[in-house]
Design an enzyme around this catalytic site. Structure first.
Site, PDB file in Angstrom:
ATOM      1  N   THR A 143      -1.954   2.225   7.112  1.00 38.60           N
ATOM      2  CA  THR A 143      -1.455   1.054   6.397  1.00 38.60           C
ATOM      3  C   THR A 143      -1.335  -0.092   7.397  1.00 38.60           C
ATOM      4  OG1 THR A 143       0.299   0.214   4.951  1.00 38.60           O
ATOM      5  CG2 THR A 143       0.992   1.682   6.700  1.00 38.60           C
ATOM      6  N   GLY A 144      -1.300  -1.305   6.888  1.00 35.54           N
ATOM      7  CA  GLY A 144      -1.216  -2.465   7.777  1.00 35.54           C
ATOM      8  C   GLY A 144      -2.444  -3.333   7.634  1.00 35.54           C
ATOM      9  N   THR A 192       0.828  -1.207   0.000  1.00 32.25           N
ATOM     10  CA  THR A 192       0.000   0.000   0.000  1.00 32.25           C
ATOM     11  C   THR A 192       0.855   1.246   0.000  1.00 32.25           C
ATOM     12  OG1 THR A 192      -1.592  -1.194   1.357  1.00 32.25           O
ATOM     13  CG2 THR A 192      -1.780   1.194   1.381  1.00 32.25           C
ATOM     14  N   GLY A 206      -9.856  -4.369   1.977  1.00 33.53           N
ATOM     15  CA  GLY A 206      -9.318  -3.934   3.267  1.00 33.53           C
ATOM     16  C   GLY A 206      -9.757  -2.517   3.599  1.00 33.53           C
ATOM     17  N   GLY A 231      -5.703  -4.362   7.294  1.00 32.11           N
ATOM     18  CA  GLY A 231      -6.898  -3.577   7.017  1.00 32.11           C
ATOM     19  C   GLY A 231      -8.090  -3.920   7.880  1.00 32.11           C
ATOM     20  N   ARG A 246     -12.026  -9.940  -1.228  1.00 30.89           N
ATOM     21  CA  ARG A 246     -11.674  -9.259   0.033  1.00 30.89           C
ATOM     22  C   ARG A 246     -11.273  -7.800  -0.227  1.00 30.89           C
ATOM     23  NH1 ARG A 246      -7.097  -6.306   2.154  1.00 30.89           N
ATOM     24  NH2 ARG A 246      -7.007  -6.618   4.369  1.00 30.89           N
TER      25      ARG A 246
HETATM   26  C1  SD4 Z   1      -5.070  -3.794   3.336  1.00 33.38           C
HETATM   27  N1  SD4 Z   1      -4.129  -1.918   4.522  1.00 33.38           N
HETATM   28  O1  SD4 Z   1      -5.509  -4.128   2.249  1.00 33.38           O
HETATM   29  C2  SD4 Z   1      -3.934  -2.767   3.379  1.00 33.38           C
HETATM   30  C3  SD4 Z   1      -2.616  -3.499   3.399  1.00 33.38           C
HETATM   31  C4  SD4 Z   1      -1.410  -2.665   3.684  1.00 33.38           C
HETATM   32  O2  SD4 Z   1       0.874  -2.520   3.605  1.00 33.38           O
HETATM   33  O3  SD4 Z   1      -1.455  -1.556   4.143  1.00 33.38           O
HETATM   34  N2  SD4 Z   1      -0.245  -3.209   3.424  1.00 33.38           N
HETATM   35  O4  SD4 Z   1      -5.480  -4.268   4.390  1.00 33.38           O
END
Ligand code: SD4
Length: 337
Positions: A248-249, A197, A227, A251, A225
């Site tokens: 980010t992270g 992301t 996020g 989701g 899916r």
């Molecule tokens: C998600 N937040 O699809 C995104 C993934 C992400 O670094 O941030 N990855 O959940």
């Protein structure tokens, strides 16, 4: 100034007066400014800065900036990224401007720049959010081209490797793999990557805020899916009177706490960006409990003064900050656990 009214507002939210009054802003506010998640943000910021330094609009800057990352085929965002379990790359993105206009797309396939499609949804439709086939149909009607349905070399190898066990175990933000760096870079030497992301927020010379977020989502996710990244309030939120935040992270967990909106609301109460991000990551920790060690989540924010900050759950998150041509720097986010 800390006054009685502020205290009452904060008490009603269950916030701590002590941490509010005791906080000294980390950085002197500045504008224009653009900040974005991860080290890929350095290259994205550069493109955004070109617009900001010429008195351009923050909205144009955040769109242009993340397009750089969507274009990087050996990156983790965009059509070159890891596919879902069925081998298809599906993209999510959103954008929000200083008038609270916003647009999102999700589960979008074979379109190179989802962020541009999100902007078109915002500007050319009565809606905020289009998904899947409908989003793709709309993109084509707006002149976007259908790209080939194929994986990048890295993604193909990663997918084949994944198929051997077919286990969904998102390992985001692995630290120090192969001893490369103290934090997780966009792409490791072996062609794998562990985040997917880019989120970007900016304030232009006129003092207006905008933000963007674009992702391929978690690699090897279930088909369909979505996020946090395309969800206004979870992955991104902008309030031109207050500030902007982008996440980010993991989701699913960022959605659970309405991450970006929560940060902006805390900034509205007077918390500086870093403090606001920290409080929201603390909420996430509370919600996840023991399981927090298995995930990563991070939020970055700018307030209306041009002060910025970030916080993450675990070590390994970094973000890119650009305040001038020669000041585009990578910073480590502070972590809770
Ligand atoms: C998600 N937040 O699809 C995104 C993934 C992400 O670094 O941030 N990855 O959940």
């Amino acid at each position: 100034m800390f006054n009685r009214r502020k205290f009452l507002e904060m008490s009603s939210l269950g916030l701590s007066a002590i941490s509010f009054s005791g906080f000294t802003p980390k950085n002197k506010g500045t504008k224009p400014i653009v900040i974005s998640t991860w080290d890929a943000g350095l290259r994205a910021n550069k493109a955004a800065w070109e617009i900001l330094r010429n008195n351009g609009r923050a909205l144009d800057a955040v769109e242009r900036g993340v397009m750089v990352t969507e274009d990087e085929i050996n990156c983790c965002v965009g059509l070159g990224a890891n596919p879902d379990r069925e081998g298809h790359v599906t993209l999510d993105a959103c954008i929000m401007d200083e008038h609270a206009n916003c647009g999102s797309v999700a589960f979008l396939e074979r379109i190179k720049h989802p962020i541009q499609v999100a902007r078109k949804v915002m500007e050319n439709t009565p809606h905020v959010f289009l998904v899947g086939e409908g989003a793709q149909q709309f993109a084509l009607s707006q002149g976007f081209v259908l790209e080939k349905d194929e994986l990048s070399k890295d993604a193909e190898r990663n997918y084949k490797e994944w198929l051997k066990k077919s286990e969904y175990k998102p390992i985001i933000n692995v630290e120090n793999k192969n001893n490369q760096t103290a934090w997780a870079p966009t792409r490791f030497d072996d062609g794998t990557w562990n985040h997917d992301t880019i989120g970007m927020i900016a304030m232009d010379a006129a003092g207006n805020l905008s933000g963007s977020c674009t992702t391929s989502g978690m690699g090897f996710k279930m088909r369909g899916r979505i996020g946090d990244s395309p969800i206004i309030g979870a992955g991104l939120f902008v309030d031109n009177e207050v500030g902007a935040a982008v996440a980010t992270g993991q989701g699913e967990d960022i959605i659970r706490i309405g991450g970006s909106h929560a940060v902006v609301e805390l900034m509205r109460q007077g918390f500086p960006p870093e403090e606001a991000c920290k409080k929201v990551i603390e909420r996430l920790l509370k919600v996840k409990g023991e399981k927090a060690k298995d995930i990563q989540a991070a939020i970055i924010a700018i307030n209306k003064k041009g002060e910025y900050g970030a916080y993450c759950l675990q070590t390994g998150f970094n973000y890119s900050v650009c305040t001038a041509d020669d000041k585009n720097i990578l910073l480590n986010g502070k972590n809770l656990i």
